[in-house]
Design an enzyme around this catalytic site. Structure first.
Site, PDB file in Angstrom:
ATOM      1  N   PRO A  23       0.680  -1.224   0.141  1.00 51.62           N
ATOM      2  CA  PRO A  23      -0.068  -0.205  -0.070  1.00 51.62           C
ATOM      3  C   PRO A  23       0.878   1.322   0.196  1.00 51.62           C
ATOM      4  O   PRO A  23       1.679   1.294   0.982  1.00 51.62           O
ATOM      5  CB  PRO A  23      -0.913  -0.031   1.255  1.00 51.62           C
ATOM      6  CG  PRO A  23      -0.367  -1.203   2.119  1.00 51.62           C
ATOM      7  CD  PRO A  23       0.632  -1.928   1.221  1.00 51.62           C
ATOM      8  N   GLN A  99      -6.091  -1.813   2.772  1.00 49.06           N
ATOM      9  CA  GLN A  99      -5.323  -1.498   3.930  1.00 49.06           C
ATOM     10  C   GLN A  99      -6.349  -0.673   4.929  1.00 49.06           C
ATOM     11  O   GLN A  99      -6.330   0.652   4.372  1.00 49.06           O
ATOM     12  CB  GLN A  99      -4.111  -1.119   3.901  1.00 49.06           C
ATOM     13  CG  GLN A  99      -3.292  -0.879   5.135  1.00 49.06           C
ATOM     14  CD  GLN A  99      -2.195  -0.268   4.962  1.00 49.06           C
ATOM     15  OE1 GLN A  99      -1.937   0.986   4.504  1.00 49.06           O
ATOM     16  NE2 GLN A  99      -0.887  -0.537   5.462  1.00 49.06           N
ATOM     17  N   TYR A 182       0.530   4.901  13.595  1.00 47.27           N
ATOM     18  CA  TYR A 182      -1.156   5.197  13.440  1.00 47.27           C
ATOM     19  C   TYR A 182      -1.814   4.836  14.439  1.00 47.27           C
ATOM     20  O   TYR A 182      -1.295   4.092  15.445  1.00 47.27           O
ATOM     21  CB  TYR A 182      -1.512   4.811  11.939  1.00 47.27           C
ATOM     22  CG  TYR A 182      -0.565   5.382  10.961  1.00 47.27           C
ATOM     23  CD1 TYR A 182      -0.531   6.907  10.832  1.00 47.27           C
ATOM     24  CD2 TYR A 182       0.196   4.756   9.905  1.00 47.27           C
ATOM     25  CE1 TYR A 182       0.344   7.627   9.904  1.00 47.27           C
ATOM     26  CE2 TYR A 182       0.836   5.550   8.943  1.00 47.27           C
ATOM     27  CZ  TYR A 182       0.799   6.779   9.042  1.00 47.27           C
ATOM     28  OH  TYR A 182       2.018   7.345   8.090  1.00 47.27           O
TER      29      TYR A 182
END
Ligand code: 536
Length: 356
Positions: A23, A99, A182
């Protein structure tokens, strides 16, 4: 012997080879909606021979975007533009993956070509949330609001709704983004997560948010389709999340129905530095794969076909993900097949066959 061009079957899905396009954020959406850029970017790489094409980090909520240009899947309007891309990717013989992401305290940033720093709310940014009210640092100095239990439950529902929309959009492979600093990774980290409730402190508490989210997503994502989790398997700093913890967590995720761990590292600590040598995640992938007994994908500075092939032959990973090298050469898988003298050679798209 298993090699780079041996098909891989997980549940009902078979990849034509073990090469995946990792990704990669394009920062090119408006209000999260995919457009022609994404069709061309992903479509050309599907035509280039990869077995798996994982669409960029796609936000489950608007405030979970890294930048205002991030892809999103928080609303029904996102589904059809993604479905169009997935129809094309499948027609090229590749498996489309997504994702799902929430950027936590790293959200509300400028696009890389605008400097990557946090955006003030008056400049198009927004308030951020995280396990604890601690800023990331560097240019990402917004102090996030510590999530309440209601926030936790809401974000988990966002992941579930996003997984349901992903299915409607035709994805056949779903990855939860629990890496790179994240939101899901912030909960894992004893540095970012200083909570004193059930979601912070012990290993069991720090992993609870990801384990619960995984369970909730697994309940709506078909049993027949692969569910994977990307982990930063080390934060590369003393006192941070470790590879040993990653192995234990991988075992637990396997029990919850996760089919593969996508092995990455870092991104959680501003000052941390990774080794950044070719294939630097390979030993980490090998450990997760062997010690947790789960399939892995590995990403990170893998550019040479022979290297990628050796990683699979040595049982260090089941899938090799390429990112920047795929930007340099979208046809990397077709080139790799030729270089490795794969027999029979995988066919280039018929449209290209006479020139290939
Ligand atoms: C690579 N990146 C990952 C991003 C966006 C920015 C660049 C992502 O996952 N959405 C990276 C690797 C390792 C640590 C930090 C960043």
């Amino acid at each position: 012997m298993v090699h780079l061009f041996a098909p891989l079957t997980i549940k009902s899905i078979t990849l034509r080879n073990r090469i995946g396009v990792s990704p990669m954020c394009m920062y090119s959406s408006e209000d999260g909606v995919a457009n022609d850029w994404h069709l061309v970017h992903l479509g050309v790489r599907a035509a280039g021979g990869a077995g798996l094409i994982i669409a960029e980090a796609t936000a489950v909520a608007p405030e979970g975007r890294i930048t205002p240009g991030d892809a999103g899947i928080w609303a029904d309007k996102h589904v059809e533009p993604l479905a169009r891309i997935n129809r094309f990717v499948k027609a090229q013989g590749a498996v489309p993956g997504i994702q799902l992401a929430h950027a936590g305290r790293k959200a509300s940033a400028a696009r890389p070509w605008d400097g990557s720093a946090h955006l003030a709310n008056i400049a198009g940014g927004w308030d951020t949330i995280a396990p604890s009210a601690i800023a990331f640092g560097g240019g990402l100095d917004k102090v996030p609001r510590a999530m309440t239990r209601e926030d936790i439950a809401r974000v988990q529902r966002d992941f579930v709704a996003a997984a349901q929309r992903s299915l409607t959009a035709g994805y056949a492979w779903l990855e939860l983004h629990a890496a790179h600093g994240y939101l899901l990774q912030e909960f894992l980290s004893p540095l970012a997560n200083q909570r004193t409730d059930d979601y912070g402190g012990s290993f069991e508490n720090r992993t609870r948010f990801l384990r619960e989210t995984t369970e909730a997503v697994r309940a709506v994502w078909p049993e027949s389709l692969p569910l994977t989790v990307r982990l930063s398997t080390t934060e590369w700093v003393e006192g941070g999340w470790t590879i040993e913890e990653s192995v234990v967590l991988a075992r637990q995720l396997k029990v919850l129905g996760v089919d593969l761990i996508d092995v990455s590292s870092g991104g959680g600590v501003h000052a941390a530095r990774a080794p950044s040598t070719p294939g630097f995640h390979v030993p980490l992938s090998e450990r997760v794969r062997r010690e947790a007994g789960i399939a892995t994908a590995v990403v990170g500075l893998i550019t040479k076909p022979a290297h990628a092939d050796q990683i699979v032959r040595d049982g260090q990973a089941d899938v090799v993900l390429i990112a920047r090298e795929s930007l340099r050469d979208p046809n990397w898988p077709l080139r790799a097949a030729r270089e490795l003298k794969v027999d029979p050679l995988p066919a280039a798209p018929v449209q290209y066959a006479r020139g290939w």
